[in-house]
Design a protein around this motif. Structure first.
Motif, PDB file in Angstrom:
ATOM      1  N   LEU A  27       0.975  -1.306  -0.180  1.00  0.00           N
ATOM      2  CA  LEU A  27       0.051   0.232  -0.094  1.00  0.00           C
ATOM      3  C   LEU A  27       0.864   1.135   0.007  1.00  0.00           C
ATOM      4  CD1 LEU A  27      -2.917   1.406   0.368  1.00  0.00           C
ATOM      5  CD2 LEU A  27      -2.286   1.401   2.795  1.00  0.00           C
ATOM      6  N   ILE A  28       0.791   2.081  -1.000  1.00  0.00           N
ATOM      7  CA  ILE A  28       1.466   3.331  -1.063  1.00  0.00           C
ATOM      8  C   ILE A  28       0.679   4.433   0.105  1.00  0.00           C
ATOM      9  CG2 ILE A  28       1.984   5.400  -2.572  1.00  0.00           C
ATOM     10  CD1 ILE A  28       1.594   3.379  -4.995  1.00  0.00           C
ATOM     11  N   ILE A  29       1.688   4.987   0.639  1.00  0.00           N
ATOM     12  CA  ILE A  29       1.398   6.272   1.497  1.00  0.00           C
ATOM     13  C   ILE A  29       2.315   7.473   0.971  1.00  0.00           C
ATOM     14  CG2 ILE A  29       2.551   5.649   3.444  1.00  0.00           C
ATOM     15  CD1 ILE A  29       0.285   6.633   5.053  1.00  0.00           C
ATOM     16  N   ALA A  30       1.829   8.622   0.895  1.00  0.00           N
ATOM     17  CA  ALA A  30       2.454   9.578   0.704  1.00  0.00           C
ATOM     18  C   ALA A  30       2.222  10.588   1.804  1.00  0.00           C
ATOM     19  CB  ALA A  30       1.962  10.302  -0.479  1.00  0.00           C
ATOM     20  N   GLY A  31       1.370  11.548   1.839  1.00  0.00           N
ATOM     21  CA  GLY A  31       0.803  12.637   2.953  1.00  0.00           C
ATOM     22  C   GLY A  31       0.122  11.783   3.910  1.00  0.00           C
ATOM     23  N   GLY A  32      -0.646  10.630   3.602  1.00  0.00           N
ATOM     24  CA  GLY A  32      -1.403   9.905   4.377  1.00  0.00           C
ATOM     25  C   GLY A  32      -2.869  10.536   4.834  1.00  0.00           C
ATOM     26  N   THR A  33      -3.451  11.336   4.178  1.00  0.00           N
ATOM     27  CA  THR A  33      -4.676  12.164   4.475  1.00  0.00           C
ATOM     28  C   THR A  33      -6.045  11.536   3.966  1.00  0.00           C
ATOM     29  OG1 THR A  33      -4.411  13.864   2.586  1.00  0.00           O
ATOM     30  CG2 THR A  33      -3.388  14.508   4.493  1.00  0.00           C
ATOM     31  N   ASP A  34      -5.740  10.554   2.982  1.00  0.00           N
ATOM     32  CA  ASP A  34      -6.771   9.857   2.730  1.00  0.00           C
ATOM     33  C   ASP A  34      -6.497   8.376   3.285  1.00  0.00           C
ATOM     34  OD1 ASP A  34      -8.324  11.246   1.011  1.00  0.00           O
ATOM     35  OD2 ASP A  34      -7.213  11.310  -0.624  1.00  0.00           O
ATOM     36  N   VAL A  35      -5.237   8.015   3.004  1.00  0.00           N
ATOM     37  CA  VAL A  35      -4.823   6.499   3.735  1.00  0.00           C
ATOM     38  C   VAL A  35      -4.971   6.166   4.921  1.00  0.00           C
ATOM     39  CG1 VAL A  35      -2.955   4.851   4.006  1.00  0.00           C
ATOM     40  CG2 VAL A  35      -3.085   5.965   1.651  1.00  0.00           C
ATOM     41  N   ALA A 119      -0.830  16.781   2.731  1.00  0.00           N
ATOM     42  CA  ALA A 119      -1.456  16.395   1.320  1.00  0.00           C
ATOM     43  C   ALA A 119      -0.618  16.181   0.126  1.00  0.00           C
ATOM     44  CB  ALA A 119      -2.711  16.838   1.045  1.00  0.00           C
ATOM     45  N   THR A 120      -0.414  15.460  -0.834  1.00  0.00           N
ATOM     46  CA  THR A 120       0.206  15.551  -1.853  1.00  0.00           C
ATOM     47  C   THR A 120      -0.546  15.541  -3.350  1.00  0.00           C
ATOM     48  OG1 THR A 120       0.647  13.213  -2.350  1.00  0.00           O
ATOM     49  CG2 THR A 120       2.228  14.494  -0.897  1.00  0.00           C
ATOM     50  N   VAL A 121       0.034  16.026  -4.323  1.00  0.00           N
ATOM     51  CA  VAL A 121      -0.790  16.181  -5.571  1.00  0.00           C
ATOM     52  C   VAL A 121      -0.754  14.685  -6.071  1.00  0.00           C
ATOM     53  CG1 VAL A 121       1.379  16.828  -6.943  1.00  0.00           C
ATOM     54  CG2 VAL A 121      -0.922  17.398  -7.824  1.00  0.00           C
TER      55      VAL A 121
HETATM   56  C1  LIG Z   1      -9.810  17.026   6.748  1.00  0.00           C
HETATM   57  C2  LIG Z   1      -9.578  16.852   5.250  1.00  0.00           C
HETATM   58  C3  LIG Z   1     -10.053  17.846   4.398  1.00  0.00           C
HETATM   59  C4  LIG Z   1      -9.664  17.472   3.034  1.00  0.00           C
HETATM   60  N1  LIG Z   1      -9.954  18.447   1.986  1.00  0.00           N
HETATM   61  C5  LIG Z   1      -9.950  18.062   0.752  1.00  0.00           C
HETATM   62  C6  LIG Z   1     -10.283  19.261  -0.456  1.00  0.00           C
HETATM   63  O1  LIG Z   1     -10.666  20.274   0.000  1.00  0.00           O
HETATM   64  N2  LIG Z   1     -10.089  18.881  -1.346  1.00  0.00           N
HETATM   65  C7  LIG Z   1      -9.579  17.910  -2.125  1.00  0.00           C
HETATM   66  O2  LIG Z   1      -9.201  17.550  -3.329  1.00  0.00           O
HETATM   67  N3  LIG Z   1      -9.065  16.942  -1.003  1.00  0.00           N
HETATM   68  C8  LIG Z   1      -9.344  16.903   0.364  1.00  0.00           C
HETATM   69  N4  LIG Z   1      -8.971  15.895   1.308  1.00  0.00           N
HETATM   70  C9  LIG Z   1      -8.323  14.799   0.745  1.00  0.00           C
HETATM   71  C10 LIG Z   1      -6.861  14.578   0.616  1.00  0.00           C
HETATM   72  O3  LIG Z   1      -6.340  15.833   1.450  1.00  0.00           O
HETATM   73  C11 LIG Z   1      -6.241  14.725  -0.918  1.00  0.00           C
HETATM   74  O4  LIG Z   1      -6.899  13.866  -1.660  1.00  0.00           O
HETATM   75  C12 LIG Z   1      -4.886  14.433  -0.851  1.00  0.00           C
HETATM   76  O5  LIG Z   1      -4.199  15.093  -1.792  1.00  0.00           O
HETATM   77  C13 LIG Z   1      -4.213  12.811  -0.925  1.00  0.00           C
HETATM   78  O6  LIG Z   1      -2.861  13.015  -0.837  1.00  0.00           O
HETATM   79  P1  LIG Z   1      -1.960  12.267   0.196  1.00  0.00           P
HETATM   80  O7  LIG Z   1      -0.437  12.611   0.051  1.00  0.00           O
HETATM   81  O8  LIG Z   1      -2.466  12.461   1.737  1.00  0.00           O
HETATM   82  O9  LIG Z   1      -2.401  10.937  -0.166  1.00  0.00           O
HETATM   83  P2  LIG Z   1      -2.305   9.222   0.664  1.00  0.00           P
HETATM   84  O10 LIG Z   1      -3.489   9.595   1.592  1.00  0.00           O
HETATM   85  O11 LIG Z   1      -0.933   9.156   1.181  1.00  0.00           O
HETATM   86  O12 LIG Z   1      -2.614   8.274  -0.722  1.00  0.00           O
HETATM   87  C14 LIG Z   1      -4.057   8.599  -1.361  1.00  0.00           C
HETATM   88  C15 LIG Z   1      -3.873   7.394  -2.250  1.00  0.00           C
HETATM   89  O13 LIG Z   1      -3.169   7.681  -3.268  1.00  0.00           O
HETATM   90  C16 LIG Z   1      -2.097   6.572  -3.233  1.00  0.00           C
HETATM   91  N5  LIG Z   1      -0.911   7.303  -3.732  1.00  0.00           N
HETATM   92  C17 LIG Z   1      -0.482   8.128  -2.845  1.00  0.00           C
HETATM   93  N6  LIG Z   1       0.627   8.959  -3.575  1.00  0.00           N
HETATM   94  C18 LIG Z   1       0.650   8.100  -4.654  1.00  0.00           C
HETATM   95  C19 LIG Z   1       1.587   8.319  -5.804  1.00  0.00           C
HETATM   96  N7  LIG Z   1       2.543   8.942  -6.128  1.00  0.00           N
HETATM   97  N8  LIG Z   1       1.242   7.399  -6.873  1.00  0.00           N
HETATM   98  C20 LIG Z   1       0.415   6.230  -6.813  1.00  0.00           C
HETATM   99  N9  LIG Z   1      -0.422   6.382  -5.725  1.00  0.00           N
HETATM  100  C21 LIG Z   1      -0.458   7.110  -4.857  1.00  0.00           C
HETATM  101  C22 LIG Z   1      -2.449   6.043  -1.841  1.00  0.00           C
HETATM  102  O14 LIG Z   1      -1.965   4.487  -2.116  1.00  0.00           O
HETATM  103  C23 LIG Z   1      -3.706   6.033  -1.917  1.00  0.00           C
HETATM  104  O15 LIG Z   1      -4.679   5.070  -2.212  1.00  0.00           O
HETATM  105  C24 LIG Z   1      -9.019  16.298   2.296  1.00  0.00           C
HETATM  106  C25 LIG Z   1      -8.710  15.247   3.463  1.00  0.00           C
HETATM  107  C26 LIG Z   1      -8.755  15.563   4.784  1.00  0.00           C
HETATM  108  C27 LIG Z   1      -8.540  14.461   5.809  1.00  0.00           C
END
Ligand SMILES: Cc1cc2nc3c(=O)[nH]c(=O)nc-3n(C[C@H](O)[C@H](O)[C@H](O)COP(=O)(O)OP(=O)(O)OC[C@H]3O[C@@H](n4cnc5c(N)ncnc54)[C@H](O)[C@@H]3O)c2cc1C
Length: 299
Positions: A27-35, A119-121
């Motif tokens: 399982l990939i994790i980056a920022g973890g805000t979804d994971v 959160a990452t793009v």
């Molecule tokens: C309180 C809160 C508010 C939020 N508000 C918004 C908002 O206003 N707008 C919005 O769009 N989103 C929002 N989000 C959602 C979230 O922040 C975004 O989707 C975020 O950009 C996900 O990036 P991450 O690095 O945290 O991903 P993670 O949680 O680490 O991963 C998300 C998913 O992507 C996969 N993944 C991660 N990086 C990669 C990569 N490089 N290649 C392949 N797979 C990958 C992981 O396996 C997982 O399935 C919110 C979340 C929270 C908790």
């Protein structure tokens, strides 16, 4: 299998190797805000109930500290953004604000400062939520995604082809989003992003729209429009774009073209808004953005 290990690879090749074996269910994790919220629901520490198929991850692979996936720069006339770059870094970066203002505004609209710092793009795209805010901005910018895996090597795909269904992308097992490329036009391109939510801050989009227009005075030479939260996947409004091409824009033309947005959307009712409201707002916001960009502000 219950969760066996957490790895934070030192380089991209190590990360791809860690993701290559499907038997470990990585399982990939980056920022973890979804994971992290999703993992809480998986009850990772608990044994699997007898007879159930265990699809829980065995290894978590953390991409967040990989230098090869982070940062923003210019390369061969393109804006290059590493997939593990945070929303905060994108929103603050002068090059993004100057050359891709719709993306800067979309990143700035995600969650709260706490969320944007993690959160990452790449995570926003890979999650493939219909309301992922960077997706419309990257659709309007005609972005190209660089993908990488140990098995398939490197490939580049258009963001238009990336989302294949509700929360589904064309990523293959073990494949990651490594970087994002945005063509930098030499003409005068204006970009805007607007989000309609239940609050002004920390709100998930009910509708979000990104528009990029190349204008010659009031004549639209080219337009690209990305829409979020109005279909199973983020979409391009190709019919609106075609109707705007080479037209002198005034309010009547903008409203006429914006009606074509309905060819591309199929919103649903949910806890945030009704399908009817989303439809109406999508058309109204597209019309207003075109009018503002072509007839009013010079930004
Ligand atoms: C309180 C809160 C508010 C939020 N508000 C918004 C908002 O206003 N707008 C919005 O769009 N989103 C929002 N989000 C959602 C979230 O922040 C975004 O989707 C975020 O950009 C996900 O990036 P991450 O690095 O945290 O991903 P993670 O949680 O680490 O991963 C998300 C998913 O992507 C996969 N993944 C991660 N990086 C990669 C990569 N490089 N290649 C392949 N797979 C990958 C992981 O396996 C997982 O399935 C919110 C979340 C929270 C908790």
């Amino acid at each position: 299998m219950s969760l066996q290990s957490y790895v934070r690879p030192r380089g991209l090749d190590d990360a791809l190797a860690a993701l290559a074996d499907p038997r470990t269910r990585p399982l990939i994790i980056a920022g973890g805000t979804d994971v992290i919220p999703a993992m809480r629901k998986m009850r990772l520490g608990e044994p699997q109930a007898a007879g159930d198929d265990d699809d829980r991850p065995g290894v978590v692979v953390d991409l967040s500290q990989l230098d090869e996936l982070r940062g923003i720069g210019e390369k061969d006339g393109m804006l290059l953004i590493g997939a593990a770059t945070t929303m905060g870094a994108i929103a603050r970066h002068e090059l993004v604000k100057d050359r891709a203002p719709a993306l800067a505004a979309a990143a700035a609209s995600v969650g709260s400062p706490l969320v944007r710092n993690r959160a990452t793009v790449g995570g926003n795209l890979a999650t493939a939520s219909p309301s992922a805010d960077t997706a419309p901005a990257l659709l309007a910018a005609n972005a190209v995604l660089g993908l990488a895996s140990a098995r398939q090597g490197r490939r580049e795909v258009s963001i238009t082809d990336f989302f294949v269904g509700y929360r589904r992308t064309l990523l293959q097992p073990g494949e990651i989003v490594a970087y994002i490329l945005l063509p930098l036009s030499r003409g005068l391109v204006r970009g805007r992003f607007e989000k309609v939510g239940l609050r002004n801050a920390d709100a998930i989009s009910m509708v979000c729209v990104a528009v990029e227009m190349e204008l010659d005075g009031r004549v639209c030479r080219e337009a690209r429009i990305g829409l979020g939260a109005v279909a199973a996947v983020p979409v391009r409004a190709f019919a609106v774009e075609a109707a705007l091409k080479d037209r002198e824009i005034d309010e009547a033309v903008a409203r006429e073209c914006a009606k074509l947005v309905h060819e591309h959307i199929s919103p649903i009712d949910d806890l945030r808004a009704s399908a009817r409201y989303r439809s109406w707002v999508a058309e109204a916001v597209v019309a207003r953005m075109i009018i503002d960009m072509a007839c009013k502000a010079r930004s």
